[in-house]
Design a protein around this motif. Structure first.
Motif, PDB file in Angstrom:
ATOM      1  N   ALA A 193     -23.862  26.304  -3.017  1.00  0.00           N
ATOM      2  CA  ALA A 193     -24.501  27.215  -2.071  1.00  0.00           C
ATOM      3  C   ALA A 193     -23.980  26.929  -0.669  1.00  0.00           C
ATOM      4  O   ALA A 193     -23.519  25.816  -0.379  1.00  0.00           O
ATOM      5  N   PRO A 194     -24.001  27.942   0.229  1.00  0.00           N
ATOM      6  CA  PRO A 194     -23.574  27.687   1.614  1.00  0.00           C
ATOM      7  C   PRO A 194     -24.266  26.451   2.179  1.00  0.00           C
ATOM      8  O   PRO A 194     -25.473  26.255   2.008  1.00  0.00           O
ATOM      9  N   GLY A 195     -23.479  25.592   2.814  1.00  0.00           N
ATOM     10  CA  GLY A 195     -23.983  24.312   3.281  1.00  0.00           C
ATOM     11  C   GLY A 195     -23.524  23.151   2.435  1.00  0.00           C
ATOM     12  O   GLY A 195     -23.710  21.989   2.825  1.00  0.00           O
ATOM     13  N   PHE A 196     -22.913  23.433   1.255  1.00  0.00           N
ATOM     14  CA  PHE A 196     -22.459  22.316   0.414  1.00  0.00           C
ATOM     15  C   PHE A 196     -21.268  21.600   1.042  1.00  0.00           C
ATOM     16  O   PHE A 196     -20.968  20.461   0.676  1.00  0.00           O
ATOM     17  N   LEU A 197     -20.596  22.248   1.997  1.00  0.00           N
ATOM     18  CA  LEU A 197     -19.580  21.591   2.808  1.00  0.00           C
ATOM     19  C   LEU A 197     -20.196  21.294   4.174  1.00  0.00           C
ATOM     20  O   LEU A 197     -20.602  22.215   4.891  1.00  0.00           O
ATOM     21  N   ALA A 198     -20.296  20.026   4.523  1.00  0.00           N
ATOM     22  CA  ALA A 198     -20.928  19.616   5.778  1.00  0.00           C
ATOM     23  C   ALA A 198     -19.946  18.767   6.574  1.00  0.00           C
ATOM     24  O   ALA A 198     -19.547  17.678   6.134  1.00  0.00           O
TER      25      ALA A 198
END
Length: 301
Positions: A69-74
């Protein structure tokens, strides 16, 4: 592990052969060590799909997909946290920490992409940590516009299966592909994941080999420069309709031809030929719709 502000010897050699050394030199600042708290970090935080190049436990190079989901790359400062790991049926399952990795994140709907190269400094259940040496955007050329949908749910429980050659279904997927991802590596400067796109059929299957024309680009020649030093190569083809990924690992070489010969779709006089050594398939709960081809795609010749 990656270059910070200058091109390595392989990139410089290919730039010189292509006659673009002066143009490429103006882009060397893109290779400087990045901070990820600005626009690049914001772009990564919105993505649901990223591609990674790394070596498996036997040191074979592969290119695979990660999703969430969006946010899995931080991203923060010089660290990228990936809240996902390769699935159980992926050839990069059980990644080893301490190795160079390359990643590319694409927003197909807007034809935007960012490449991230660095060192995998942490591997935990469900999470990877990358210390980033490079992060920069690429032009929108050859990206086919499509809308991705990522399914929710756990990764498959199957085991990775390797084969020596392509199946008929794999060959058909490659011949119909308008997009693939290309992994390369340099022994001192690290790994790289890049995108290749074109009119369906631009990748040619030739027995145990594949080849494709090299199209005009940013003149940096990160992938081709790596091949000039280390011929390890990995490809990822995505079946956006069927939810499968085809992984190829082997060796590749840059071939120089006369511009405009048969198959030189981009009229550059360059092509890449890959010899397939190992094939793997994995599940990929990513589907796409709303296809619009890139206006930059040259016609097949």
């Amino acid at each position: 592990m990656a270059q910070t502000g200058n091109f390595h010897e392989g990139e410089l050699a290919v730039q010189q052969l292509a006659g673009v050394s002066r143009q490429a030199a103006r882009l060397s600042r893109m290779l400087a060590a990045p901070r990820l708290d600005g626009g690049i970090g914001a772009f990564l935080a919105e993505r649901e799909f990223v591609v990674i190049t790394a070596r498996d436990r036997s040191q074979r190079l592969w290119t695979s997909a990660l999703w969430g989901a969006p946010g899995f790359l931080a991203a923060h400062d010089s660290t990228l946290t990936v809240n996902a790991v390769p699935s159980a049926d992926d050839p990069l399952v059980d990644l080893a920490s301490g190795q160079p990795v390359g990643l590319i994140a694409i927003e197909f709907a807007t034809r935007r992409r960012v490449r991230v190269n660095g060192t995998l400094v942490g591997v935990e259940p469900g999470r990877l940590a990358v210390e980033v040496d490079q992060a920069y955007g690429n032009c929108p050329q050859y990206i086919q516009q499509r809308t991705l949908t990522v399914e929710e749910g756990e990764a498959p429980a199957g085991a990775t299966m390797h084969r020596v050659g392509l199946t008929a279904a794999g060959t058909d997927l490659i011949r119909a592909a308008d997009t693939f991802f290309f992994g390369t590596i340099h022994p001192g400067r690290g790994a790289d994941a890049s995108h290749r796109g074109g009119t369906a059929g631009f990748v040619r299957v030739d027995g145990p080999d594949l080849w494709w024309p090299d199209y005009p680009g940013n003149n940096m020649f990160n992938s081709l420069g790596n091949l000039a030093v280390d011929d390890s190569a990995a490809l990822l083809f995505v079946d956006f309709a069927g939810g499968r990924a085809l992984h190829l690992s082997g060796t590749a070489v840059v071939q120089w031809t006369a511009p405009g010969v048969a198959g030189d779709d981009g009229d550059t006089g360059r092509r890449v030929r890959m010899h397939i050594q190992t094939v793997a398939e994995s599940s990929l709960p990513v589907h796409a719709g709303g296809f619009t081809p890139s206006p930059y795609n040259p016609p097949l010749s």
